[in-house]
Scaffold this active site. Structure first.
Site, PDB file in Angstrom:
ATOM      1  N   SER A 297      93.212  72.581  79.838  1.00 17.91           N
ATOM      2  CA  SER A 297      92.718  71.207  79.940  1.00 17.91           C
ATOM      3  C   SER A 297      93.442  70.330  78.930  1.00 17.91           C
ATOM      4  CB  SER A 297      91.223  71.183  79.644  1.00 17.91           C
ATOM      5  OG  SER A 297      90.778  69.849  79.537  1.00 17.91           O
TER       6      SER A 297
ATOM      7  N   GLY B 196      85.801  82.483  88.938  1.00 22.12           N
ATOM      8  CA  GLY B 196      84.996  81.271  89.086  1.00 22.12           C
ATOM      9  C   GLY B 196      85.346  80.490  90.337  1.00 22.12           C
TER      10      GLY B 196
ATOM     11  N   TYR C 176      85.423  73.668  72.470  1.00 20.44           N
ATOM     12  CA  TYR C 176      85.984  73.771  73.822  1.00 20.44           C
ATOM     13  C   TYR C 176      87.509  73.595  73.766  1.00 20.44           C
ATOM     14  CZ  TYR C 176      86.853  72.495  78.737  1.00 20.44           C
ATOM     15  OH  TYR C 176      87.332  72.423  80.018  1.00 20.44           O
TER      16      TYR C 176
ATOM     17  N   ASN D 278      83.470  80.239  92.941  1.00 16.83           N
ATOM     18  CA  ASN D 278      82.285  79.996  93.774  1.00 16.83           C
ATOM     19  C   ASN D 278      81.783  78.552  93.726  1.00 16.83           C
ATOM     20  OD1 ASN D 278      80.839  79.779  91.391  1.00 16.83           O
ATOM     21  ND2 ASN D 278      80.000  81.854  91.507  1.00 16.83           N
ATOM     22  N   THR D 279      82.369  77.743  92.865  1.00 14.75           N
ATOM     23  CA  THR D 279      81.948  76.336  92.782  1.00 14.75           C
ATOM     24  C   THR D 279      83.050  75.512  92.127  1.00 14.75           C
ATOM     25  OG1 THR D 279      80.198  74.842  92.000  1.00 14.75           O
ATOM     26  CG2 THR D 279      80.815  76.633  90.538  1.00 14.75           C
ATOM     27  N   GLY D 280      82.869  74.215  92.108  1.00 12.77           N
ATOM     28  CA  GLY D 280      83.763  73.322  91.362  1.00 12.77           C
ATOM     29  C   GLY D 280      85.211  73.377  91.825  1.00 12.77           C
ATOM     30  N   ILE D 281      86.111  73.266  90.853  1.00 10.23           N
ATOM     31  CA  ILE D 281      87.545  73.211  91.143  1.00 10.23           C
ATOM     32  C   ILE D 281      88.021  74.525  91.765  1.00 10.23           C
ATOM     33  CG2 ILE D 281      89.813  72.955  90.067  1.00 10.23           C
ATOM     34  CD1 ILE D 281      88.385  71.253  87.872  1.00 10.23           C
ATOM     35  N   GLY D 282      87.483  75.648  91.282  1.00 10.60           N
ATOM     36  CA  GLY D 282      87.884  76.962  91.793  1.00 10.60           C
ATOM     37  C   GLY D 282      87.560  77.122  93.275  1.00 10.60           C
TER      38      GLY D 282
HETATM   39  N1  LIG Z   1      85.733  69.616  85.601  1.00  8.22           N
HETATM   40  C1  LIG Z   1      86.595  69.053  84.772  1.00  8.22           C
HETATM   41  O1  LIG Z   1      86.537  67.852  84.555  1.00  8.22           O
HETATM   42  C2  LIG Z   1      87.650  69.889  84.091  1.00  8.22           C
HETATM   43  C3  LIG Z   1      88.647  69.242  83.349  1.00  8.22           C
HETATM   44  C4  LIG Z   1      89.640  70.000  82.741  1.00  8.22           C
HETATM   45  C5  LIG Z   1      89.633  71.385  82.867  1.00  8.22           C
HETATM   46  N2  LIG Z   1      88.638  72.016  83.581  1.00  8.22           N
HETATM   47  C6  LIG Z   1      88.669  73.486  83.687  1.00  8.22           C
HETATM   48  O2  LIG Z   1      88.635  73.858  85.057  1.00  8.22           O
HETATM   49  C7  LIG Z   1      88.033  75.140  85.201  1.00  8.22           C
HETATM   50  C8  LIG Z   1      86.966  75.085  86.284  1.00  8.22           C
HETATM   51  O3  LIG Z   1      85.981  74.177  85.873  1.00  8.22           O
HETATM   52  P1  LIG Z   1      84.889  73.485  86.814  1.00  8.22           P
HETATM   53  O4  LIG Z   1      84.768  72.095  86.341  1.00  8.22           O
HETATM   54  O5  LIG Z   1      85.179  73.769  88.226  1.00  8.22           O
HETATM   55  O6  LIG Z   1      83.579  74.271  86.312  1.00  8.22           O
HETATM   56  P2  LIG Z   1      82.239  74.744  87.032  1.00  8.22           P
HETATM   57  O7  LIG Z   1      81.937  73.911  88.244  1.00  8.22           O
HETATM   58  O8  LIG Z   1      81.234  74.811  85.955  1.00  8.22           O
HETATM   59  O9  LIG Z   1      82.627  76.219  87.516  1.00  8.22           O
HETATM   60  C9  LIG Z   1      82.839  77.222  86.575  1.00  8.22           C
HETATM   61  C10 LIG Z   1      83.047  78.547  87.271  1.00  8.22           C
HETATM   62  O10 LIG Z   1      83.208  79.562  86.273  1.00  8.22           O
HETATM   63  C11 LIG Z   1      82.353  80.638  86.557  1.00  8.22           C
HETATM   64  N3  LIG Z   1      81.899  81.247  85.308  1.00  8.22           N
HETATM   65  C12 LIG Z   1      81.204  80.649  84.304  1.00  8.22           C
HETATM   66  N4  LIG Z   1      80.896  81.541  83.352  1.00  8.22           N
HETATM   67  C13 LIG Z   1      81.401  82.734  83.772  1.00  8.22           C
HETATM   68  C14 LIG Z   1      81.379  84.045  83.239  1.00  8.22           C
HETATM   69  N5  LIG Z   1      80.754  84.332  82.087  1.00  8.22           N
HETATM   70  N6  LIG Z   1      82.009  85.024  83.935  1.00  8.22           N
HETATM   71  C15 LIG Z   1      82.623  84.760  85.103  1.00  8.22           C
HETATM   72  N7  LIG Z   1      82.667  83.552  85.654  1.00  8.22           N
HETATM   73  C16 LIG Z   1      82.052  82.549  84.998  1.00  8.22           C
HETATM   74  C17 LIG Z   1      81.187  80.053  87.338  1.00  8.22           C
HETATM   75  O11 LIG Z   1      80.601  80.996  88.235  1.00  8.22           O
HETATM   76  P3  LIG Z   1      79.293  81.880  87.832  1.00  8.22           P
HETATM   77  O12 LIG Z   1      78.369  80.965  87.131  1.00  8.22           O
HETATM   78  O13 LIG Z   1      78.778  82.453  89.117  1.00  8.22           O
HETATM   79  O14 LIG Z   1      79.835  82.962  86.969  1.00  8.22           O
HETATM   80  C18 LIG Z   1      81.879  78.958  88.143  1.00  8.22           C
HETATM   81  O15 LIG Z   1      82.401  79.483  89.342  1.00  8.22           O
HETATM   82  C19 LIG Z   1      87.474  75.495  83.810  1.00  8.22           C
HETATM   83  O16 LIG Z   1      88.363  76.403  83.179  1.00  8.22           O
HETATM   84  C20 LIG Z   1      87.462  74.163  83.075  1.00  8.22           C
HETATM   85  O17 LIG Z   1      87.597  74.334  81.688  1.00  8.22           O
HETATM   86  C21 LIG Z   1      87.659  71.287  84.202  1.00  8.22           C
END
Ligand SMILES: NC(=O)c1ccc[n+]([C@@H]2O[C@H](COP(=O)([O-])OP(=O)(O)OC[C@H]3O[C@@H](n4cnc5c(N)ncnc54)[C@H](OP(=O)(O)O)[C@@H]3O)[C@@H](O)[C@H]2O)c1
Ligand SMILES: *[C@@H]1O[C@H](CO)[C@@H](O)[C@H](O)[C@H]1NC(C)=O
Ligand SMILES: *[C@@H]1O[C@H](CO)[C@@H](O)[C@H](O)[C@H]1NC(C)=O
Ligand SMILES: *[C@@H]1O[C@H](CO)[C@@H](O)[C@H](O)[C@H]1NC(C)=O
Length: 330
Positions: free
Chosen positions: A182, A53, A207, A55-59
């Site tokens: 998280s 993951g 979740y 390609n967007t967000g935190i990753g």
């Molecule tokens: N944002 C927050 O506030 C927050 C807080 C605490 C923890 N987190 C954790 O941080 C991590 C990143 O979150 P984010 O907020 O950056 O989320 P995000 O912007 O929704 O990004 C999620 C990433 O996961 C990938 N993904 C989703 N479903 C997938 C699948 N079936 N197979 C492979 N890749 C998949 C997506 O790429 P594709 O759609 O191209 O597959 C995307 O790159 C997560 O584990 C989340 O639980 C986030």
């Protein structure tokens, strides 16, 4: 009578809003008063890092920082067009051309197997595995492996991926494994073993269970890994990403307002991840849970005994993989 009830309701709403506001201000104050930026300058050239993951967000922010340090980087995610655009953006921002995308769908155990075989064949080493991809499904569905989708993408899939790449990770030691969990794991409801996703349950509790799974797996794995192969989990912080883009418009508007004004930026959320990926001081730290660059307490249910339950997840994977193979050969 009606005004009386309305009055009480307003008081309750006012009280709740004040509580939430105070909590948010504490969050903000923590950011101001505690150092939360990783300041270690480690040269990562020659190191291979895999981030799911990315390609967007935190990753994506994490990948940019690691690419700047010279690592050879693989981004694993589903959406090919989005991922290729991300790879170009990371190369542009970092000046490091050693970044590529490989397709991975954590919703499918066979996709994970295919990905791992391909990675194992084409990459000589894996120094850091970052299990970052995650989701929240507002409308509950099951995968073809008959597991709740959120549970599989966040917990079962990353565990399987890590298990499949373990030989390579051990051969590359000193090496590190990270599970992006998280603080939502504090809201878990451990009673539910409803992996197939039949039971209705609050979306956030579902979740939370998947994120508790990340903490348990990293703690459990840390007990069986050889020296100099570490595994930790972490809370990146809360920030506005695609993960929040669900639900009714009104709710999204409120969330966006809170995110913009009180929460971390995505770059700030990448800090604990990159710190765990490279800090020299953490070379032998394993089985811990991190927030704002430091090891912190998990929910109290997380013990070494309970962490052994990660083996249940391995058994579940084994069971579903066998079933899947049977379906394929029939
Ligand atoms: N944002 C927050 O506030 C927050 C807080 C605490 C923890 N987190 C954790 O941080 C991590 C990143 O979150 P984010 O907020 O950056 O989320 P995000 O912007 O929704 O990004 C999620 C990433 O996961 C990938 N993904 C989703 N479903 C997938 C699948 N079936 N197979 C492979 N890749 C998949 C997506 O790429 P594709 O759609 O191209 O597959 C995307 O790159 C997560 O584990 C989340 O639980 C986030
Ligand atoms: C990965 O490749 C190595 C050889 O480089 C092999 O020994 C090992 O069994 C492979 N692991 C998996 C899970 O395919
Ligand atoms: C969830 O289901 C509802 C009603 O069936 C639908 O209106 C909504 O668009 C769905 N949301 C998502 C994110 O799929
Ligand atoms: C980690 O352990 C190895 C050997 O087990 C040792 O050489 C190294 O100095 C340790 N690093 C730190 C930062 O403690």
């Amino acid at each position: 009578m009606i005004f009386y009830i309305l009055g009480i309701l307003l008081k309750i709403i006012f009280f709740l809003s004040c509580t939430v506001l105070v909590l948010l201000i504490i969050e903000k104050a923590k950011l101001i008063f505690f150092p939360h930026l990783c300041t270690c300058y480690v040269d990562l050239s020659g190191k291979a890092i895999l981030i799911t993951g990315g390609n967007t967000g935190i990753g994506f922010e994490t990948a940019k920082i690691l690419a700047k340090r010279g690592a050879k980087l693989v981004i694993a995610s589903r959406n090919v067009a989005k991922s290729q655009a991300a790879v170009r953006a990371i190369i542009d921002a970092s000046g490091n051309p050693k970044v590529e995308h490989k397709p991975l769908n954590l919703k499918s155990l066979s996709s994970i197997k295919q990905f791992a075989d391909d990675f194992n064949r084409t990459y000589g080493r894996l120094d850091v595995l970052i299990n970052n991809a995650g989701t929240v499904e507002i409308n509950r569905t099951s995968t073809n492996d008959q597991i709740d989708s959120t549970f599989q993408i966040n917990h079962v899939g990353p565990t399987y991926l890590t298990q499949l790449l373990m030989d390579k990770i051990i051969a590359s030691k000193p090496s590190r494994i990270l599970f992006v969990s998280s603080n939502a794991h504090f809201l878990h409801n451990l009673d539910s073993n409803d992996i197939a996703g039949k039971e209705p349950m609050n979306v956030w509790v579902r979740y939370a269970n998947t994120k508790l799974g990340n903490v348990l797996v990293s703690r459990g794995m840390s007990k069986v890994l050889p020296e100099q192969v570490t595994v930790n989990s972490l809370h990146p912080g809360t920030t506005k990403t695609e993960i929040w883009e669900q639900g009714p418009l009104f709710v999204r508007k409120v969330i966006n307002f809170l995110m913009d004004n009180f929460m971390k930026t995505k770059e700030e959320c990448a800090q604990t991840i990159v710190h765990l990926a490279m800090a020299r001081s953490l070379a032998n730290v394993s089985g811990k849970y991190f927030d704002i660059l430091r090891a912190v307490k998990t929910h109290r249910v997380v013990t070494d005994e309970l962490a052994q339950q990660y083996k249940d997840t391995l058994r579940l994977i084994d069971d579903r993989v066998k079933k899947f193979e049977k379906i394929n050969t029939n």
